[in-house]
Design an enzyme around this catalytic site. Sequence first.
Site, PDB file in Angstrom:
ATOM      1  N   GLY A  52      46.402  45.472  46.646  1.00  0.00           N
ATOM      2  CA  GLY A  52      47.247  44.566  46.951  1.00  0.00           C
ATOM      3  C   GLY A  52      47.111  43.027  46.361  1.00  0.00           C
ATOM      4  N   TYR A  53      46.074  42.937  45.673  1.00  0.00           N
ATOM      5  CA  TYR A  53      45.630  41.447  45.147  1.00  0.00           C
ATOM      6  C   TYR A  53      46.526  41.133  43.901  1.00  0.00           C
ATOM      7  CZ  TYR A  53      41.523  41.406  48.107  1.00  0.00           C
ATOM      8  OH  TYR A  53      40.601  41.277  49.072  1.00  0.00           O
ATOM      9  N   THR A  54      47.257  40.225  43.888  1.00  0.00           N
ATOM     10  CA  THR A  54      48.066  39.530  42.818  1.00  0.00           C
ATOM     11  C   THR A  54      49.032  40.830  42.140  1.00  0.00           C
ATOM     12  OG1 THR A  54      46.354  39.778  41.158  1.00  0.00           O
ATOM     13  CG2 THR A  54      46.474  37.730  42.175  1.00  0.00           C
ATOM     14  N   ASP A  55      49.468  41.837  42.943  1.00  0.00           N
ATOM     15  CA  ASP A  55      50.432  43.002  42.650  1.00  0.00           C
ATOM     16  C   ASP A  55      49.631  43.978  41.578  1.00  0.00           C
ATOM     17  OD1 ASP A  55      52.540  42.033  44.096  1.00  0.00           O
ATOM     18  OD2 ASP A  55      53.130  40.570  42.565  1.00  0.00           O
ATOM     19  N   GLY A  56      48.242  44.205  41.890  1.00  0.00           N
ATOM     20  CA  GLY A  56      47.610  44.975  40.904  1.00  0.00           C
ATOM     21  C   GLY A  56      47.076  44.103  39.853  1.00  0.00           C
TER      22      GLY A  56
END
Length: 318
Positions: A52-56
């Site tokens: 979920g960090y920066t959309d992958g």
Amino acid sequence: MQQRSLGSTGLRVSRLGLGTMTWGRDTDEHEARDQLIAFAEAGGTLVDTAAGYTDGDSERLVGSFIGDVVARDEIVLATKAGISRRSGERRTDTSRGHLLTTLDASLARLGVDHVDLWQVHVWSDETPLEETLTALDLAQSSGRASYVGISNYSGWQTAQSATWQRAVPGRATLASTQVEYSLLNRHVEREVLPACAALGLGVLPWSPLGRGVLTGKYRTGTPSDSRGASPTFAGFVGAYLDDDSARIVEAVVRAAEGLGWTPLEVALVWVRDRPGVTAPIVGARTAQQVRGALGTDDKVLPDEIVAALDDVSRGALA
């Protein structure tokens, strides 16, 4: 850098972890590379990311550095699943199908066939706990994760999950939990840390610097290049820009002045050496900030300073 066992497992990790939540957004490829180089050169091994960090994009950046900046077997690679964003809104899904699909996507972005530690990012009331935990069993038994853990669980949730996994031979024993823990937020000391101590989980504190506030950078305002000035993180940081937090920050600053340290070093060493803690996860925008954290490895807070900081931050237990 010194190494510690992760809970009661045989997995050894550096006693500081490198967080990558901003990689691919506030931290570009060049800064991320410099961070990882500095961390690895100092003997750091635990690198933590999440689907979920920066959309992958965080995982993609980490993956691009494996085999280039660091060898795969020189790092302990950790990621998480259960939180995503759809149309700009946060979505939580800890169903078995979603978690395992997310893990496969994470492995593809990272360019590896397994991660060393896979964690459920958050508790959800929408999915039965036993279903969520089955995903951990399958991830470990299939070789996609060497160890498994949880994140952001309360004390009773931690105890229930760990006990469930220990109840039947063959289930994947929980290795760790990742929770917010700092001088500005000591809530986990009431129930989470005792549960972890009783059930053999290592503790990986996130935001050990109180979302950056314990560095002292916000004492006279919000720097324009700080997370507090970012639309994404303004509310996140602002939660600790109150009078109670300010008193704790001033105590940290005074301790740092007396020791000839930086406030960052005081705050980080305090949480690093708390009972039950394995490795604080340090997230930074720049390599310079990472290097500031790496200078703590040979530092130990005097007992009287620890006692004073414990006393002034007692309100953070509430």
